[in-house]
Design a protein around this motif. Structure first.
Motif, short mmCIF file in Angstrom:
data_model
loop_
_atom_site.label_atom_id
_atom_site.label_comp_id
_atom_site.label_asym_id
_atom_site.label_seq_id
_atom_site.Cartn_x
_atom_site.Cartn_y
_atom_site.Cartn_z
N HIS A 330 18.20 45.02 32.53
CA HIS A 330 18.65 44.49 31.25
C HIS A 330 20.02 43.83 31.38
O HIS A 330 20.26 42.77 30.77
CB HIS A 330 18.70 45.62 30.21
CG HIS A 330 17.38 45.91 29.57
ND1 HIS A 330 17.24 46.42 28.30
CD2 HIS A 330 16.11 45.75 30.04
CE1 HIS A 330 15.96 46.57 28.01
NE2 HIS A 330 15.26 46.18 29.06
N ALA A 331 20.90 44.44 32.12
CA ALA A 331 22.23 43.86 32.29
C ALA A 331 22.14 42.50 32.97
O ALA A 331 22.84 41.55 32.58
CB ALA A 331 23.11 44.80 33.10
N ALA A 332 21.26 42.40 33.96
CA ALA A 332 21.09 41.11 34.65
C ALA A 332 20.53 40.04 33.73
O ALA A 332 20.83 38.85 33.89
CB ALA A 332 20.16 41.30 35.85
N ALA A 333 19.72 40.46 32.73
CA ALA A 333 19.12 39.50 31.81
C ALA A 333 19.94 39.32 30.54
O ALA A 333 19.57 38.51 29.67
CB ALA A 333 17.71 39.97 31.44
N GLY A 334 21.04 40.06 30.40
CA GLY A 334 21.86 39.95 29.20
C GLY A 334 21.25 40.62 27.99
O GLY A 334 21.46 40.18 26.85
N LEU A 335 20.49 41.70 28.21
CA LEU A 335 19.83 42.42 27.12
C LEU A 335 20.55 43.72 26.82
O LEU A 335 21.20 44.30 27.69
CB LEU A 335 18.37 42.72 27.50
CG LEU A 335 17.45 41.52 27.68
CD1 LEU A 335 16.12 41.95 28.28
CD2 LEU A 335 17.24 40.81 26.35
N PRO A 336 20.42 44.22 25.58
CA PRO A 336 21.03 45.52 25.25
C PRO A 336 20.44 46.63 26.11
O PRO A 336 19.32 46.54 26.62
CB PRO A 336 20.64 45.71 23.78
CG PRO A 336 20.36 44.34 23.27
CD PRO A 336 19.79 43.57 24.42
#
Length: 414
Positions: A330-336
């Motif tokens: 998620h962090a790599a994709a910019g997601l919560p």
């Protein structure tokens, strides 16, 4: 094909009869430069070319499978009026064959059995020739691609056969894939081939129920690793099939379950699809949504990569380890961040992560089988796309049957 070859030979003989035979003593001495001699396929001097050809055969077969499996696994929707490919989307293929059984990389519609079997044979042939010269890199590369061809045949087919041998179950194909991946991983080849083999073996082991073995392999894959299938705009055969069939030819659309995906209100960039605001040109029935993961005819397509390895580890471990891996993705994709939850909630989130992270990479169809997920619509529902019926009903095919072309030509299959 036989008729075409015979016709060309006959035409050549007629032409030769019309001219003096000054260049040779008999007709049988005439060279046929368009033919490949059988012994050339086993010539050690040709090992690098054979390996390169095997890789190209696999890349084409892989692209075809991603398209075909996408239709069967509810990632893609049929968008054409011609009925030839409908059985993919409505899951209604029978052993009599059709597109899935006999179509090759030269055909407009994606084939499965012949393309993957060709890739498997080419890789094994290249492996045998590479052994003769003792080239570790060529051997490892051939073994890795053979492993993936075996693996995908196991995921696509109810059963398969190898080199005229007996009928093999999916699990037997996965075991053979594991053997090839082990050979590739231990063969002293380059690092990217070793990592490719580790991801492949982890997947093969997961398919066989060996979660701990799968996780052990996946843990060895370094961050950032990816091994792509490469494509070009030189020809249809060398093209990225998802782009040509969805974006260019509008013969497929993206299934509605992948439209406008978000996580906690944030659009998920891993599944970027665009509503074109009209129906597909091919059938004028199916709402046209186009994928953006592969933006061009020559866009590469991942065969094996770090994120897949991480998801295998997460599935094997569960609990907080799975939550941490999900949040890394998620962090790599910019997601919560995913807050975690019960075992059931974590499992459901992992399924969604695989759906999104591995979108249009050839995983979704077998994930449904392996994880016992429903196919939609269920069997018996009238097959239609968009605003109109197309013909027939959705079937209950969850794997492609061994086609009659194999059974009728293989003396070891009753």
């Amino acid at each position: 094909m036989k008729y075409t070859i015979k016709y060309r030979l006959f035409a050549g003989v007629v032409l030769l009869l019309a001219v003096p035979l000054t260049a040779c003593d008999t007709l049988l001495e005439i060279d046929a430069p368009s033919r490949v001699r059988a012994d050339d396929l086993a010539n050690p001097d040709n090992a690098p070319l054979l390996v390169a050809s095997a890789v190209a055969d696999f890349e084409c077969a892989f692209s075809e499978w991603v398209a075909a499996g996408g239709l069967m696994g509810n990632e893609l929707a049929d968008g054409q009026l011609a009925a030839r490919m409908w059985p993919y989307d409505r899951r209604s293929f029978e052993e009599a064959g059709g597109v899935y059984a006999s179509f090759t990389c030269a055909d407009a519609d994606p084939g499965v059995y012949t393309t993957l079997s060709t890739a498997r044979w080419a890789a094994d042939n290249a492996l045998g020739v590479s052994r003769e010269i003792g080239d570790a890199e060529l051997m490892a590369t051939s073994a890795a691609y053979s492993g993936y061809a075996h693996l995908l045949l196991g995921e696509a087919m109810c059963s398969a056969a190898v080199d005229g041998g007996p009928e093999l179950t999916s699990q037997q194909m996965f075991a053979m894939a594991e053997e090839k991946f082990t050979m590739a991983a231990n063969g002293g080849g380059p690092a990217d081939i070793t990592n490719m083999a580790m991801v492949g073996r982890a997947r093969a082991r997961l398919n066989q129920g060996d979660a701990s073995g799968a996780a052990s392999d996946a843990a060895q894959v370094p961050a950032g690793f990816v091994r792509n299938a490469r494509f070009s705009a030189a020809s249809f055969r060398s093209s990225n099939r998802i782009w040509t069939l969805n974006n260019r030819d509008e013969r497929m659309s993206v299934e509605r379950v992948f439209w406008n995906l978000e996580y906690m209100g944030t659009p998920d960039p891993r599944v970027t699809v665009v509503d074109q605001g009209r129906t597909a040109a091919s059938d004028d029935l199916t709402p046209l949504w186009t994928q953006q993961k592969y933006p061009a005819q020559d866009s590469p397509m991942p065969i094996a990569r770090y994120a897949e390895a991480q998801l295998i580890m997460a599935e094997a471990a569960g609990g907080q380890t799975a939550v941490d891996i999900i949040n890394e993705l998620h962090a790599a994709a910019g997601l919560p961040a995913f807050p975690g939850g019960s075992d059931a909630e974590i499992r459901e989130q992992l399924i969604q992560e695989r759906n999104r992270e591995l979108f249009l990479e050839g995983h979704h169809f077998y994930d449904k089988i392996r994880l016992n997920l429903p196919f939609t619509p269920p069997a018996g529902v009238v097959f239609q796309e968009g605003s109109g019926p197309k013909g027939g009903f959705y079937g209950n095919t969850t794997c492609l049957p061994l086609p009659l072309l194999e059974k009728n030509n293989n003396p070891n299959i009753p």
